[in-house]
Design a protein around this motif. Structure first.
Motif, PDB file in Angstrom:
ATOM      1  N   GLY A 130       0.339  -1.534  -0.330  1.00 57.70           N
ATOM      2  CA  GLY A 130       0.018   0.255  -0.065  1.00 57.70           C
ATOM      3  C   GLY A 130       0.570   1.363   0.360  1.00 57.70           C
ATOM      4  N   THR A 153       2.435   4.578  -1.424  1.00 57.73           N
ATOM      5  CA  THR A 153       2.328   5.087  -2.813  1.00 57.73           C
ATOM      6  C   THR A 153       3.664   6.229  -3.190  1.00 57.73           C
ATOM      7  OG1 THR A 153       0.999   6.763  -1.955  1.00 57.73           O
ATOM      8  CG2 THR A 153      -0.324   4.821  -2.284  1.00 57.73           C
ATOM      9  N   THR A 198      -5.060  10.357  -6.519  1.00 59.19           N
ATOM     10  CA  THR A 198      -5.062   9.354  -5.532  1.00 59.19           C
ATOM     11  C   THR A 198      -5.002   7.471  -6.310  1.00 59.19           C
ATOM     12  OG1 THR A 198      -6.385  10.908  -3.925  1.00 59.19           O
ATOM     13  CG2 THR A 198      -6.046   8.389  -3.399  1.00 59.19           C
ATOM     14  N   SER A 225      -5.363   4.045  -5.477  1.00 57.92           N
ATOM     15  CA  SER A 225      -5.515   2.617  -4.711  1.00 57.92           C
ATOM     16  C   SER A 225      -5.593   2.110  -5.166  1.00 57.92           C
ATOM     17  CB  SER A 225      -6.718   3.825  -4.019  1.00 57.92           C
ATOM     18  OG  SER A 225      -7.756   3.152  -5.515  1.00 57.92           O
TER      19      SER A 225
END
Length: 121
Positions: free
Chosen positions: A55, A57, A68, A70
Motif C-alpha cells: 500500500g 504510494t 489518488t 488505490s
C-alpha cells in the motif's frame, strides 16, 4: 503473464473528476507494484503514481494532492481518482504493473491498453 484491462476515462470540464480502473490478473501472491502513466500529444510519457502490495504510494509533483492511487486487492483492481482536472491533464492514461516499483515506463513489463482523458476548458 499479468493481464491488465483498463476502463474509465472520457471527457470532463475543467475542475471535474474522473476515476480510472485497471483490472489485473493475479500476481500469484508475489510482491508487486502497479502504477499510472500518461502521455499527452507530442510530449514524453510521464509517471504519475505507484502503489505496491504493502500500500505504499508515490506521486509525481504534477498530480500530488489532486490524484489518488488505490487498489482493491479483493477485486485485483487498481484505481486512479482524479480530482480538480485541468486541460493540461489531457492525455492517454496507462496502467502498468511489475514485480518491483519503478518511476520508469520501461521498468514495468505489463501495461494496460490505455484510455483517453480529455479535460475541456
Amino acid at each position: 503473464q499479468v493481464d491488465l484491462v483498463q476502463s474509465g476515462g472520457g471527457s470532463v470540464q475543467a475542475g471535474g473528476s474522473l476515476r480510472l480502473s485497471c483490472s489485473a490478473s493475479r500476481f500469484n501472491d508475489r510482491s508487486y507494484c502497479m502504477g499510472w502513466f500518461r502521455q499527452a500529444s507530442e510530449k514524453e510519457r510521464e509517471d504519475l503514481a505507484t502503489i505496491d502490495n504493502d500500500g505504499t504510494t508515490t506521486y509525481a509533483d504534477s498530480v500530488k494532492g489532486r490524484f489518488t492511487i488505490s487498489q482493491d486487492n479483493g477485486k485485483n483492481t487498481l484505481y486512479l481518482q482524479m480530482n480538480d482536472l485541468k486541460p493540461g491533464d489531457t492525455a492517454m492514461y496507462f496502467c502498468a504493473a511489475d514485480f518491483s516499483c519503478s518511476r520508469l515506463w520501461s521498468g514495468f513489463g505489463y501495461r494496460g491498453q490505455g484510455t483517453q482523458v480529455t479535460v475541456l476548458p
